[in-house]
Design a protein around this motif. Structure first.
Motif, PDB file in Angstrom:
ATOM      1  N   TYR A 128       0.811  -1.214   0.000  1.00  0.00           N
ATOM      2  CA  TYR A 128       0.000   0.000   0.000  1.00  0.00           C
ATOM      3  C   TYR A 128       0.848   1.268   0.000  1.00  0.00           C
ATOM      4  CZ  TYR A 128      -3.982  -3.028   0.747  1.00  0.00           C
ATOM      5  OH  TYR A 128      -4.953  -3.993   0.574  1.00  0.00           O
ATOM      6  N   ASP A 141       0.919   3.616  -1.988  1.00  0.00           N
ATOM      7  CA  ASP A 141       0.125   4.749  -2.463  1.00  0.00           C
ATOM      8  C   ASP A 141      -0.869   5.252  -1.437  1.00  0.00           C
ATOM      9  OD1 ASP A 141      -1.151   2.266  -2.715  1.00  0.00           O
ATOM     10  OD2 ASP A 141      -2.542   3.033  -4.238  1.00  0.00           O
ATOM     11  N   ARG A 142      -0.989   4.563  -0.293  1.00  0.00           N
ATOM     12  CA  ARG A 142      -1.935   4.976   0.746  1.00  0.00           C
ATOM     13  C   ARG A 142      -1.240   5.637   1.937  1.00  0.00           C
ATOM     14  NH1 ARG A 142      -6.568   1.641   0.051  1.00  0.00           N
ATOM     15  NH2 ARG A 142      -6.745   1.252  -2.204  1.00  0.00           N
ATOM     16  N   TYR A 143       0.071   5.767   1.880  1.00  0.00           N
ATOM     17  CA  TYR A 143       0.832   6.352   2.981  1.00  0.00           C
ATOM     18  C   TYR A 143       1.375   7.726   2.587  1.00  0.00           C
ATOM     19  CZ  TYR A 143       0.974   1.365   4.310  1.00  0.00           C
ATOM     20  OH  TYR A 143       0.641   0.069   4.612  1.00  0.00           O
ATOM     21  N   PRO A 177      -0.738  10.843  -0.575  1.00  0.00           N
ATOM     22  CA  PRO A 177      -1.694  10.224  -1.497  1.00  0.00           C
ATOM     23  C   PRO A 177      -2.516  11.286  -2.224  1.00  0.00           C
ATOM     24  CG  PRO A 177      -1.726   9.112   0.627  1.00  0.00           C
ATOM     25  CD  PRO A 177      -0.888  10.346   0.806  1.00  0.00           C
ATOM     26  N   ASP A 183      -5.593  11.695  -2.459  1.00  0.00           N
ATOM     27  CA  ASP A 183      -6.752  12.208  -1.737  1.00  0.00           C
ATOM     28  C   ASP A 183      -6.382  12.911  -0.436  1.00  0.00           C
ATOM     29  OD1 ASP A 183      -5.923   9.974  -0.405  1.00  0.00           O
ATOM     30  OD2 ASP A 183      -7.895   9.020  -0.290  1.00  0.00           O
ATOM     31  N   SER A 229      -2.133  10.896   4.719  1.00  0.00           N
ATOM     32  CA  SER A 229      -2.557   9.613   5.262  1.00  0.00           C
ATOM     33  C   SER A 229      -2.433   9.587   6.786  1.00  0.00           C
ATOM     34  CB  SER A 229      -1.697   8.496   4.660  1.00  0.00           C
ATOM     35  OG  SER A 229      -1.908   7.261   5.304  1.00  0.00           O
ATOM     36  N   ILE A 278      -5.506   0.479   7.514  1.00  0.00           N
ATOM     37  CA  ILE A 278      -5.653   0.814   6.099  1.00  0.00           C
ATOM     38  C   ILE A 278      -5.839  -0.449   5.267  1.00  0.00           C
ATOM     39  CG2 ILE A 278      -4.373   1.685   4.090  1.00  0.00           C
ATOM     40  CD1 ILE A 278      -3.276   3.887   5.908  1.00  0.00           C
ATOM     41  N   ASP A 304      -9.418  -2.415   2.963  1.00  0.00           N
ATOM     42  CA  ASP A 304      -9.394  -2.755   1.530  1.00  0.00           C
ATOM     43  C   ASP A 304      -8.384  -3.885   1.323  1.00  0.00           C
ATOM     44  OD1 ASP A 304      -9.641  -2.776  -1.207  1.00  0.00           O
ATOM     45  OD2 ASP A 304      -8.317  -1.054  -1.524  1.00  0.00           O
TER      46      ASP A 304
END
Length: 367
Positions: free
Chosen positions: A132, A134-136, A151, A153, A156, A219, A223
């Motif tokens: 992950y 891309d999520r941190y 990220p 959005d 994180s 996280i 998902d």
């Protein structure tokens, strides 16, 4: 009465750990290991564990999982002897699974080179925390500033802080559209027992690591990736075939190849190289050349090693092309090209060619 060679081997191994490996990371673990080195009765308990499962970090994590707590060496030794059968059984069934999201800080420079979309597949994935990146969020401290990567959005809940030795990098967040992992014993990020095991593998004294792992587990649990239980030497190609053809298939082997015997390691590398890209992070002794050929690390003269012990492999045996690499420093490579020196947990990254001297990880950091 002749000495038992198995007990001698255990005591020598734990003496090395107490003197050379643990003091800068965990004084308590150094004390526990020293107790084994000087207590033949305690060493005899550990001699009952298969050699590949005797590493101090694994045995200590098993003891904590079974309820010994973080206690003084004398109390710990008494607990180990009183619970010998349970310790031997549990240690024989488990392996070290260092699922450290901070390694993504070391992997990001290689991932930044790859055009997306990316299908990311990790060998030795454990619970998948390194699937992950891309999520941190990332904060790289350079000599002149802090480089921030978040990220798409926004920031994180997991912020990975690392030192960057050399000029400030230009990094980007990878576009990952599929993620999968393979492990002999994959862990479920949502399962309380698996979460406890993974945080219990953190050495006492390493501030911040357990909290970071818990946040990353949250996280991943929200998902979950595709995780396969299996031996990568035979099952990796099949999992690779599941990746979407519209994405670049990137296989990563961060810190796992030293745990695999040479024949199996070559099978894994051959399969990984059949994808679009292969990223690895290993002790320099595993890199026999920057072209990507691999060699089994040999023990130092007069010193035996045991298969499967991550503390025993590689760091003492520098590659011919990087003869000055210091102990404990890994090489980050993409498609066989070594691009950076990194510490094993990813807290320091030094690009190859940077005009700076490498220094060991500061004992006060998480790495």
């Amino acid at each position: 009465m002749p000495r038992d060679p198995e007990i001698d081997a255990v005591q020598q191994r734990y003496r090395r750990f107490a003197v050379d490996e643990a003091p800068h990371r965990s004084p308590l673990y150094a004390q526990w290991a020293a107790r084994v080195a000087h207590d033949a009765t305690l060493a005899a308990v550990l001699a009952r564990v298969p050699a590949a499962h005797r590493s101090p970090p694994l045995v200590f994590a098993v003891a904590r999982m079974l309820g010994c707590g973080l206690c003084a060496p004398e109390k710990w030794a008494a607990w180990m002897i009183a619970n010998a059968d349970a310790v031997v059984e549990a240690a024989s069934e488990r392996g070290v699974q260092t699922n450290e999201p901070l390694r993504c800080a070391a992997l990001l420079p290689a991932l930044s080179r790859i055009e997306g979309p990316i299908a990311l597949l990790e060998v030795g994935a454990s619970a998948g925390l390194c699937l992950y990146p891309d999520r941190y969020s990332y904060r790289y401290r350079t000599p002149t500033r802090v480089v921030t990567v978040d990220p798409h959005d926004g920031p994180s809940a997991v912020v990975l802080e690392a030192q960057w030795r050399g000029e400030a990098p230009t990094l980007r967040m990878p576009q990952i559209v599929w993620r999968a992992g393979i492990d002999l014993q994959p862990r479920d990020a949502a399962d309380p027992a698996d979460r406890s095991w993974l945080t219990g593998l953190v050495w006492p004294g390493e501030g911040g690591r357990a909290q970071r792992i818990r946040a990353a587990l949250d996280i991943v649990a929200a998902d979950p990736p595709r995780l396969v239980a299996g031996d990568a030497t035979t099952a990796l190609s099949g999992l690779m075939a599941e990746a979407p053809k519209t994405a670049a298939l990137v296989v990563t082997t961060p810190g796992v190849l030293a745990l695999v015997p040479r024949e199996g390691r070559e099978l894994i590398v051959a399969a990984a190289q059949s994808g679009d890209h292969w990223i690895t992070m290993d002790a320099a002794g595993l890199h026999s050349s920057v072209a990507g050929r691999w060699a089994a690390p040999e023990p130092a003269a007069g010193q035996a090693t045991a298969p499967g012990d991550p503390t025993e492999h590689g760091a003492r045996h520098p590659a011919p092309e990087s003869a000055q690499w210091p102990n404990g420093v890994f090489a980050l490579a993409i498609d066989g090209e070594v691009i950076a020196a990194v510490d094993p947990l990813g807290a320091i990254v030094e690009p190859i060619g940077a005009d700076r001297e490498w220094h060991p990880v500061d004992a006060s950091t998480d790495g």
